[in-house]
Design a protein around this motif. Structure first.
Motif, PDB file in Angstrom:
ATOM      1  N   ARG A   1      38.859  37.046  44.837  1.00 59.98           N
ATOM      2  CA  ARG A   1      37.775  37.910  45.268  1.00 59.98           C
ATOM      3  C   ARG A   1      38.102  39.343  44.856  1.00 59.98           C
ATOM      4  O   ARG A   1      39.218  39.653  44.458  1.00 59.98           O
ATOM      5  CB  ARG A   1      37.622  37.851  46.794  1.00 59.98           C
ATOM      6  CG  ARG A   1      37.189  36.499  47.335  1.00 59.98           C
ATOM      7  CD  ARG A   1      35.716  36.261  47.104  1.00 59.98           C
ATOM      8  NE  ARG A   1      35.218  35.154  47.917  1.00 59.98           N
ATOM      9  CZ  ARG A   1      33.962  34.755  47.917  1.00 59.98           C
ATOM     10  NH1 ARG A   1      33.072  35.356  47.155  1.00 59.98           N
ATOM     11  NH2 ARG A   1      33.575  33.745  48.661  1.00 59.98           N
ATOM     12  N   ALA A   2      37.109  40.236  44.979  1.00 54.72           N
ATOM     13  CA  ALA A   2      37.348  41.642  44.667  1.00 54.72           C
ATOM     14  C   ALA A   2      38.266  42.290  45.696  1.00 54.72           C
ATOM     15  O   ALA A   2      38.901  43.306  45.422  1.00 54.72           O
ATOM     16  CB  ALA A   2      36.028  42.396  44.594  1.00 54.72           C
ATOM     17  N   MET A   3      38.332  41.712  46.902  1.00 56.29           N
ATOM     18  CA  MET A   3      39.254  42.178  47.937  1.00 56.29           C
ATOM     19  C   MET A   3      40.165  41.020  48.307  1.00 56.29           C
ATOM     20  O   MET A   3      39.775  39.859  48.217  1.00 56.29           O
ATOM     21  CB  MET A   3      38.512  42.642  49.191  1.00 56.29           C
ATOM     22  CG  MET A   3      37.604  43.819  49.004  1.00 56.29           C
ATOM     23  SD  MET A   3      36.973  44.420  50.601  1.00 56.29           S
ATOM     24  CE  MET A   3      36.241  42.938  51.272  1.00 56.29           C
ATOM     25  N   GLN A   4      41.372  41.353  48.757  1.00 62.62           N
ATOM     26  CA  GLN A   4      42.267  40.322  49.254  1.00 62.62           C
ATOM     27  C   GLN A   4      42.672  40.667  50.677  1.00 62.62           C
ATOM     28  O   GLN A   4      43.077  41.802  50.965  1.00 62.62           O
ATOM     29  CB  GLN A   4      43.517  40.219  48.382  1.00 62.62           C
ATOM     30  CG  GLN A   4      44.426  39.071  48.827  1.00 62.62           C
ATOM     31  CD  GLN A   4      45.585  38.872  47.871  1.00 62.62           C
ATOM     32  OE1 GLN A   4      46.378  39.781  47.691  1.00 62.62           O
ATOM     33  NE2 GLN A   4      45.672  37.706  47.283  1.00 62.62           N
ATOM     34  N   ALA A   5      42.518  39.703  51.575  1.00 65.60           N
ATOM     35  CA  ALA A   5      42.861  39.883  52.979  1.00 65.60           C
ATOM     36  C   ALA A   5      44.112  39.072  53.289  1.00 65.60           C
ATOM     37  O   ALA A   5      44.203  37.898  52.940  1.00 65.60           O
ATOM     38  CB  ALA A   5      41.702  39.434  53.877  1.00 65.60           C
TER      39      ALA A   5
END
Length: 213
Positions: free
Chosen positions: A106-110
Motif C-alpha cells: 500500500r502507499a502507507m504501511q502500518a
C-alpha cells in the motif's frame, strides 16, 4: 504478453497523462520540470508518440498522485480490509520487534512495534515521506532535528521524515507503539528492517531506508 500487446497497453497511457496533468493545474513546462523531462519529451508521451519505460511510469504515477496500475487501467484484486492479529508473524532487528498492522503493498504501511529501552545505535534517519506514531505503553524520546520530545501513552506524533529523526524508548520496560509511514521511495515495498535484519516480511532485501532509528 506479446510486444504488440505491451505496446498497445503503453499507448493507452497517453490520454491519461494529459488529463492527470491538467487536473493538477500544471502546465506542460511545470510538469516536465517536476518529472525531470523536457517539455517536448513529455508532449510526446502525452500524444502517444513515445512510450514510457517502467521507471518513467513509476515517476509519472508518483508525480501525479496515482498508481502504475491506475495508469495501465488495471483493476486491483479485492482485499480484506480487516487485519487479524493472527496474521503474519513478527520480525526482529537489533531488539526491535515488528508486526504488520495493515495491508502490504500500500502507499502507507502500518506496524505495531516494540522498542526495547535504550538507544540501539546513533543513527539518525532522513528520508522522503511522513511518519506517524501512537504510544500504547512505555515512554519514548523522539529526536526531531535539534529538538527532543518525550511521548507518553496516549500521545501521538506526526512529522515529515525529511527532518532528521530518531526514536529511543526510555527504561525500564521499553515501549509499544503503532507506527504508520508512507513509502514514497518504494510504494510496492514491504516492511523494512534495520541493519541487523536480513529481509522483510516477503523475504526480499529492502531497497530503501530502514525504518529503525
Amino acid at each position: 504478453m506479446s510486444a504488440m500487446e505491451t505496446g498497445a497497453v503503453l499507448s493507452s497511457v497517453a490520454p491519461q497523462l494529459r488529463d492527470l496533468r491538467k487536473r493538477r493545474g500544471l502546465t506542460l513546462e511545470a510538469a516536465a520540470q517536476r518529472l525531470g523531462l523536457s517539455p517536448a519529451h513529455l508532449s510526446r508521451l502525452e500524444t502517444g508518440h513515445r512510450q514510457p519505460s517502467l521507471p518513467m511510469l513509476l515517476t509519472l504515477a508518483r508525480t501525479y498522485g496515482t498508481t502504475v496500475s491506475h495508469l495501465l487501467d488495471e483493476t486491483p484484486p479485492e482485499r480484506d480490509p480487516v487485519v487479524k492479529p493472527a496474521g503474519p508473524g513478527s520480525v526482529g532487528a537489533d531488539g526491535w520487534t515488528y508486526w504488520h498492522a495493515g495491508q502490504s503493498r500500500r502507499a502507507m504501511q502500518a506496524l505495531r512495534v516494540h522498542v526495547p529501552p535504550g538507544t540501539q545505535n546513533d543513527s539518525v534517519r532522513v528520508h522522503s515521506g511522513e511518519e506517524w506514531l501512537y504510544v500504547l505503553t512505555g515512554r519514548l524520546k523522539l529526536s526531531l532535528g535539534s529538538e527532543e520530545h518525550f511521548i507518553e501513552p496516549g500521545d501521538s506524533a506526526h512529522y515529515d521524515s525529511l527532518t532528521p529523526h530518531r526514536i529511543t524508548a526510555l527504561p525500564p520496560g521499553g515501549a509499544d507503539l503503532l507506527f504508520v509511514h508512507t513509502l514514497l521511495q518504494s510504494p510496492a515495498s514491504d516492511l523494512c528492517l534495520g541493519a541487523g535484519g536480513t529481509s522483510d516480511f516477503a523475504g526480499r532485501r529492502p531497497a530503501h531506508e530502514p525504518i529503525r532509528r
